[in-house]
Design a protein around this motif. Structure first.
Motif, PDB file in Angstrom:
ATOM      1  N   ILE A 105       0.808  -1.059  -0.128  1.00 20.38           N
ATOM      2  CA  ILE A 105       0.014  -0.077  -0.176  1.00 20.38           C
ATOM      3  C   ILE A 105       0.750   1.264   0.140  1.00 20.38           C
ATOM      4  O   ILE A 105       0.561   2.155  -0.726  1.00 20.38           O
ATOM      5  N   PHE A 106       1.896   1.230   0.692  1.00 19.50           N
ATOM      6  CA  PHE A 106       2.814   2.416   0.939  1.00 19.50           C
ATOM      7  C   PHE A 106       4.089   2.432   0.145  1.00 19.50           C
ATOM      8  O   PHE A 106       4.875   3.384   0.364  1.00 19.50           O
ATOM      9  N   LEU A 107       4.033   1.483  -0.794  1.00 19.36           N
ATOM     10  CA  LEU A 107       5.341   1.464  -1.649  1.00 19.36           C
ATOM     11  C   LEU A 107       5.397   2.770  -2.559  1.00 19.36           C
ATOM     12  O   LEU A 107       4.519   3.079  -3.136  1.00 19.36           O
ATOM     13  N   LYS A 108       6.517   3.302  -2.674  1.00 17.03           N
ATOM     14  CA  LYS A 108       6.797   4.459  -3.562  1.00 17.03           C
ATOM     15  C   LYS A 108       8.251   4.189  -3.902  1.00 17.03           C
ATOM     16  O   LYS A 108       9.274   3.919  -3.358  1.00 17.03           O
ATOM     17  N   ILE A 109       8.415   4.444  -5.226  1.00 22.05           N
ATOM     18  CA  ILE A 109       9.776   4.445  -5.943  1.00 22.05           C
ATOM     19  C   ILE A 109      10.385   5.900  -5.632  1.00 22.05           C
ATOM     20  O   ILE A 109       9.923   6.885  -6.201  1.00 22.05           O
ATOM     21  N   LEU A 165      10.645  -9.825  -1.297  1.00 22.46           N
ATOM     22  CA  LEU A 165      11.906  -9.133  -1.970  1.00 22.46           C
ATOM     23  C   LEU A 165      11.548  -9.361  -3.687  1.00 22.46           C
ATOM     24  O   LEU A 165      11.689  -8.373  -4.405  1.00 22.46           O
ATOM     25  N   GLN A 166      11.002 -10.502  -4.036  1.00 21.08           N
ATOM     26  CA  GLN A 166      10.412 -10.577  -5.510  1.00 21.08           C
ATOM     27  C   GLN A 166       9.547  -9.448  -5.804  1.00 21.08           C
ATOM     28  O   GLN A 166       9.403  -9.040  -6.999  1.00 21.08           O
ATOM     29  N   PHE A 167       8.452  -9.441  -4.721  1.00 24.66           N
ATOM     30  CA  PHE A 167       7.538  -8.489  -5.170  1.00 24.66           C
ATOM     31  C   PHE A 167       8.046  -6.913  -4.964  1.00 24.66           C
ATOM     32  O   PHE A 167       7.555  -5.925  -5.880  1.00 24.66           O
ATOM     33  N   TYR A 168       8.960  -6.572  -4.459  1.00 21.59           N
ATOM     34  CA  TYR A 168       9.616  -5.376  -4.382  1.00 21.59           C
ATOM     35  C   TYR A 168      10.305  -5.096  -5.979  1.00 21.59           C
ATOM     36  O   TYR A 168       9.998  -4.002  -6.470  1.00 21.59           O
ATOM     37  N   ILE A 169      10.678  -6.104  -6.390  1.00 19.97           N
ATOM     38  CA  ILE A 169      11.430  -6.079  -7.698  1.00 19.97           C
ATOM     39  C   ILE A 169      10.023  -5.813  -8.686  1.00 19.97           C
ATOM     40  O   ILE A 169      10.125  -5.035  -9.809  1.00 19.97           O
ATOM     41  N   LEU A 170       8.893  -6.678  -8.608  1.00 24.50           N
ATOM     42  CA  LEU A 170       7.765  -6.687  -9.471  1.00 24.50           C
ATOM     43  C   LEU A 170       7.183  -5.119  -9.377  1.00 24.50           C
ATOM     44  O   LEU A 170       6.790  -4.417 -10.366  1.00 24.50           O
ATOM     45  N   PHE A 171       7.205  -4.504  -8.094  1.00 23.74           N
ATOM     46  CA  PHE A 171       6.609  -3.217  -8.231  1.00 23.74           C
ATOM     47  C   PHE A 171       7.644  -2.065  -8.736  1.00 23.74           C
ATOM     48  O   PHE A 171       6.842  -1.251  -9.502  1.00 23.74           O
ATOM     49  N   TYR A 172       8.847  -2.680  -8.776  1.00 24.77           N
ATOM     50  CA  TYR A 172       9.825  -1.466  -9.377  1.00 24.77           C
ATOM     51  C   TYR A 172       9.436  -1.348 -10.785  1.00 24.77           C
ATOM     52  O   TYR A 172       9.509  -0.500 -11.757  1.00 24.77           O
ATOM     53  N   ILE A 173       9.130  -2.778 -11.536  1.00 17.86           N
ATOM     54  CA  ILE A 173       8.510  -2.803 -12.928  1.00 17.86           C
ATOM     55  C   ILE A 173       7.283  -2.261 -13.244  1.00 17.86           C
ATOM     56  O   ILE A 173       7.147  -1.604 -14.085  1.00 17.86           O
ATOM     57  N   LEU A 174       6.247  -2.431 -12.213  1.00 17.32           N
ATOM     58  CA  LEU A 174       4.777  -2.219 -12.597  1.00 17.32           C
ATOM     59  C   LEU A 174       4.565  -0.870 -12.347  1.00 17.32           C
ATOM     60  O   LEU A 174       3.399  -0.299 -12.698  1.00 17.32           O
ATOM     61  N   ASN A 175       5.244  -0.047 -11.450  1.00 21.68           N
ATOM     62  CA  ASN A 175       4.838   1.076 -10.898  1.00 21.68           C
ATOM     63  C   ASN A 175       4.669   2.210 -12.232  1.00 21.68           C
ATOM     64  O   ASN A 175       3.530   2.875 -11.951  1.00 21.68           O
ATOM     65  N   PRO A 176       5.519   2.160 -13.232  1.00 22.66           N
ATOM     66  CA  PRO A 176       5.178   3.074 -14.060  1.00 22.66           C
ATOM     67  C   PRO A 176       3.797   2.830 -14.759  1.00 22.66           C
ATOM     68  O   PRO A 176       2.883   3.794 -15.224  1.00 22.66           O
ATOM     69  N   ILE A 177       3.412   1.876 -15.085  1.00 26.52           N
ATOM     70  CA  ILE A 177       2.013   1.163 -15.710  1.00 26.52           C
ATOM     71  C   ILE A 177       0.827   1.576 -14.649  1.00 26.52           C
ATOM     72  O   ILE A 177      -0.262   1.822 -15.202  1.00 26.52           O
TER      73      ILE A 177
END
Length: 366
Positions: A105-109, A165-177
């Motif tokens: 919920i609170f993840l931000k790049i 940790l895998q989800f943090y990588i996924l978020f890094y990829i999905l965040n712009p979309i």
């Protein structure tokens, strides 16, 4: 044959979830109840205690799941007690999905994204994994340790860290979309379908056996839902008392249905069935303001300390396996005391460490 039986069992539980979701959708539709998912208050800069309450519930639930294994280890023949600890364990199966959802919920790049994850997750996990491997195993092997470390197998609950940790990588990829509303809804639907398909075991034959326990496909819907919630604007809609009463009837009926089916099967549920955790999330969020203030504060504090409890609790339950839980005053008091020790001791150690850090910093500042 066993795989076929497993798939049938998974299908039955997913069908139960679909039935519960259908009942909920009809309840919302016919009684004109707004569907309100938890949305973070965007105007606040401080940590939101409401989400810590959810994590507090989840942390207690994780301990309850492991207590069942502890009682089963000593008293597998005591069917009445084991049946009830299994029931509590099954009710707590919302816990890991809830952790994953609230973590998203609170993840931000932002600057220091990976440094923060390294300092607050990887470093503690590494320290506890080394120490855990040293005390749990008799024969040491670097190859075995690194395998256990990568797969989160030093202690069974540690699988959550490589998964996260895998989800943090996924978020890094999905965040712009995910910034686009339309794409966010499409990805949420796709993630739901992937999660259901994974739950039914269709990916098992294509993935390495070692990866099954940390497969992101088992929890991807909850993570994407967390991102979706984090990017959703607050709504001014509220649920009135009549709607709350109607939903209370639905939640009671759902709980009874889950308990009946759980007793009929007498089998451990998985952590990642898609519907049950969402029902629990909606239930807690809708009644959060009605909770006793002191209880909410305790749950919030437990949620705030959840990672520390998560990493330390396996050590406590491991050492407790040398003591029969019935020696703590019988099965009931043994269960309660085990729960208190596995939550309370990590919190006490956390307080001591934080107090030590504060004194150390104060001493150097002066």
């Amino acid at each position: 044959m066993k795989m076929f039986e497993k798939d049938n069992y998974d299908m039955e539980w997913e069908l139960l979830g679909i039935i519960l979701a259908g009942m909920l959708a009809l309840t919302f539709y016919f009684f004109r109840i707004p569907l309100l998912f938890p949305v973070p208050n965007q105007s606040k800069n401080s940590r939101e205690s409401r989400f810590d309450v959810l994590r507090g519930f989840a942390m207690i639930g994780i301990v309850m799941i492991h207590i069942h294994s502890y009682f089963q280890f000593f008293h597998p023949g005591d069917t009445f007690i084991i049946h009830n600890t299994l029931m509590l364990s099954n009710l707590a199966r919302f816990s890991v999905p809830m952790f994953i959802l609230t973590s998203a919920i609170f993840l931000k790049i932002k600057e220091g994204y990976w440094i923060s994850k390294f300092r607050h997750l990887v470093v503690p996990y590494t320290v506890f994994s080394i120490f855990g491997y040293w005390i749990k195993y008799n024969h040491y092997s670097l190859n075995e340790f690194f395998t256990f470390y990568a797969l989160g197998k030093v202690f069974t609950p540690f699988y959550f860290v490589p998964l996260l940790l895998q989800f943090y990588i996924l978020f890094y990829i999905l965040n712009p979309i995910m910034k686009e509303d339309n794409w966010r809804n499409i990805i949420l639907l796709i993630s739901f379908l992937i999660n259901v398909i994974s739950n039914l075991g269709f990916f098992d034959t294509f993935l390495p056996i070692e990866y099954h326990s940390i497969s992101i496909f088992n929890y991807i819907f909850f993570f994407v839902l967390g991102i979706h919630i984090g990017k959703t604007k607050q709504s001014n809609s509220e649920i009135n008392q009549n709607s709350k009463f109607i939903l209370s009837i639905y939640y009671v009926l759902s709980l009874i249905l889950v308990l009946i089916v759980s007793h009929l099967f007498g089998t451990d549920l998985k952590n990642h069935h898609t519907i049950y955790p969402i029902l629990f999330l909606l239930f807690v969020w809708q009644y959060l303001n009605d909770f006793n203030g002191s209880i909410s504060k305790i749950l919030s504090y437990i949620g705030n300390q959840s990672l520390f409890i998560f990493l330390l609790h396996p050590f406590i339950i491991h050492f407790m396996h040398s003591v029969d839980p019935y020696t703590f005053g019988g099965p009931f008091f043994g269960y309660v005391l085990t729960l208190l020790l596995n939550v309370g001791i990590p919190i006490l150690i956390s307080i001591i460490i934080q107090k030590g850090k504060f004194l150390y910093q104060s001493h150097h500042l002066t």
